[in-house]
Write a protein that holds these residues in place. Structure first.
Motif, PDB file in Angstrom:
ATOM      1  N   GLY A 103       0.811  -1.212   0.000  1.00  0.00           N
ATOM      2  CA  GLY A 103       0.000   0.000   0.000  1.00  0.00           C
ATOM      3  C   GLY A 103       0.843   1.259   0.000  1.00  0.00           C
ATOM      4  N   ALA A 104       1.905   1.272   0.784  1.00  0.00           N
ATOM      5  CA  ALA A 104       2.789   2.441   0.820  1.00  0.00           C
ATOM      6  C   ALA A 104       3.497   2.621  -0.516  1.00  0.00           C
ATOM      7  CB  ALA A 104       3.810   2.290   1.941  1.00  0.00           C
ATOM      8  N   THR A 105       3.916   1.529  -1.116  1.00  0.00           N
ATOM      9  CA  THR A 105       4.608   1.612  -2.401  1.00  0.00           C
ATOM     10  C   THR A 105       3.678   2.096  -3.501  1.00  0.00           C
ATOM     11  OG1 THR A 105       6.029  -0.210  -1.716  1.00  0.00           O
ATOM     12  CG2 THR A 105       5.996   0.301  -4.043  1.00  0.00           C
ATOM     13  N   VAL A 106       2.478   1.563  -3.530  1.00  0.00           N
ATOM     14  CA  VAL A 106       1.521   1.987  -4.552  1.00  0.00           C
ATOM     15  C   VAL A 106       1.122   3.443  -4.344  1.00  0.00           C
ATOM     16  CG1 VAL A 106      -0.838   1.620  -5.393  1.00  0.00           C
ATOM     17  CG2 VAL A 106       0.681  -0.328  -5.022  1.00  0.00           C
ATOM     18  N   SER A 107       0.944   3.854  -3.098  1.00  0.00           N
ATOM     19  CA  SER A 107       0.530   5.234  -2.845  1.00  0.00           C
ATOM     20  C   SER A 107       1.624   6.239  -3.202  1.00  0.00           C
ATOM     21  CB  SER A 107       0.121   5.412  -1.383  1.00  0.00           C
ATOM     22  OG  SER A 107       1.259   5.312  -0.549  1.00  0.00           O
ATOM     23  N   GLN A 108       2.871   5.814  -3.217  1.00  0.00           N
ATOM     24  CA  GLN A 108       3.972   6.696  -3.610  1.00  0.00           C
ATOM     25  C   GLN A 108       4.222   6.659  -5.104  1.00  0.00           C
ATOM     26  OE1 GLN A 108       7.246   5.278  -1.301  1.00  0.00           O
ATOM     27  NE2 GLN A 108       6.473   6.107   0.615  1.00  0.00           N
ATOM     28  N   ASN A 109       3.380   5.937  -5.823  1.00  0.00           N
ATOM     29  CA  ASN A 109       3.519   5.772  -7.266  1.00  0.00           C
ATOM     30  C   ASN A 109       4.876   5.194  -7.643  1.00  0.00           C
ATOM     31  OD1 ASN A 109       0.945   6.719  -7.855  1.00  0.00           O
ATOM     32  ND2 ASN A 109       1.640   8.840  -7.824  1.00  0.00           N
TER      33      ASN A 109
END
Length: 114
Positions: free
Chosen positions: A87-93
């Motif tokens: 989730g953190a990785t996806v939210s940081q694009n």
């Protein structure tokens, strides 16, 4: 001791909550939680039954149950940590994922026949 415009009393809260349609929606949502608890209930009832067999049987059952709980906790913790990380990785694009970049697998029954 309240102003009638600010709160209509307890009956104004209970009447909508106790309507049969609202109760059916609540029960439909709650069945999943009840099913999740059924495993725990089964283990608790099993412990009560095994307790009638004696101390040694109950001790063996308790050890097995604790091993199961520890293994489940590790798997659940790993899953939660991975979910947070993804989730953190996806939210940081940081991941550029598009449907066209994913590999395409055609199903012709090859997997079922092997």
């Amino acid at each position: 001791p309240h102003h009638p415009e600010s709160w209509g009393g307890l009956s104004s809260c209970l009447r909508p909550a106790l309507k049969w349609e609202a109760v059916k929606v609540y029960l439909n949502l709650g069945v999943g939680g009840i099913l999740l608890l059924s495993e725990w209930w089964f283990l608790e009832m099993l412990a009560l039954v095994i307790g009638t067999f004696g101390v040694v049987s109950l001790s063996n059952h308790t050890i097995a149950t604790q091993v199961i709980v520890a293994e489940f906790a590790m798997a659940q913790g790993l899953g939660a940590a991975l979910s947070v990380r993804v989730g953190a990785t996806v939210s940081q694009n940081a991941l550029d994922i598009s449907v066209s970049s994913l590999p395409h697998y055609e199903s012709h029954g090859d997997i079922a026949s092997t």
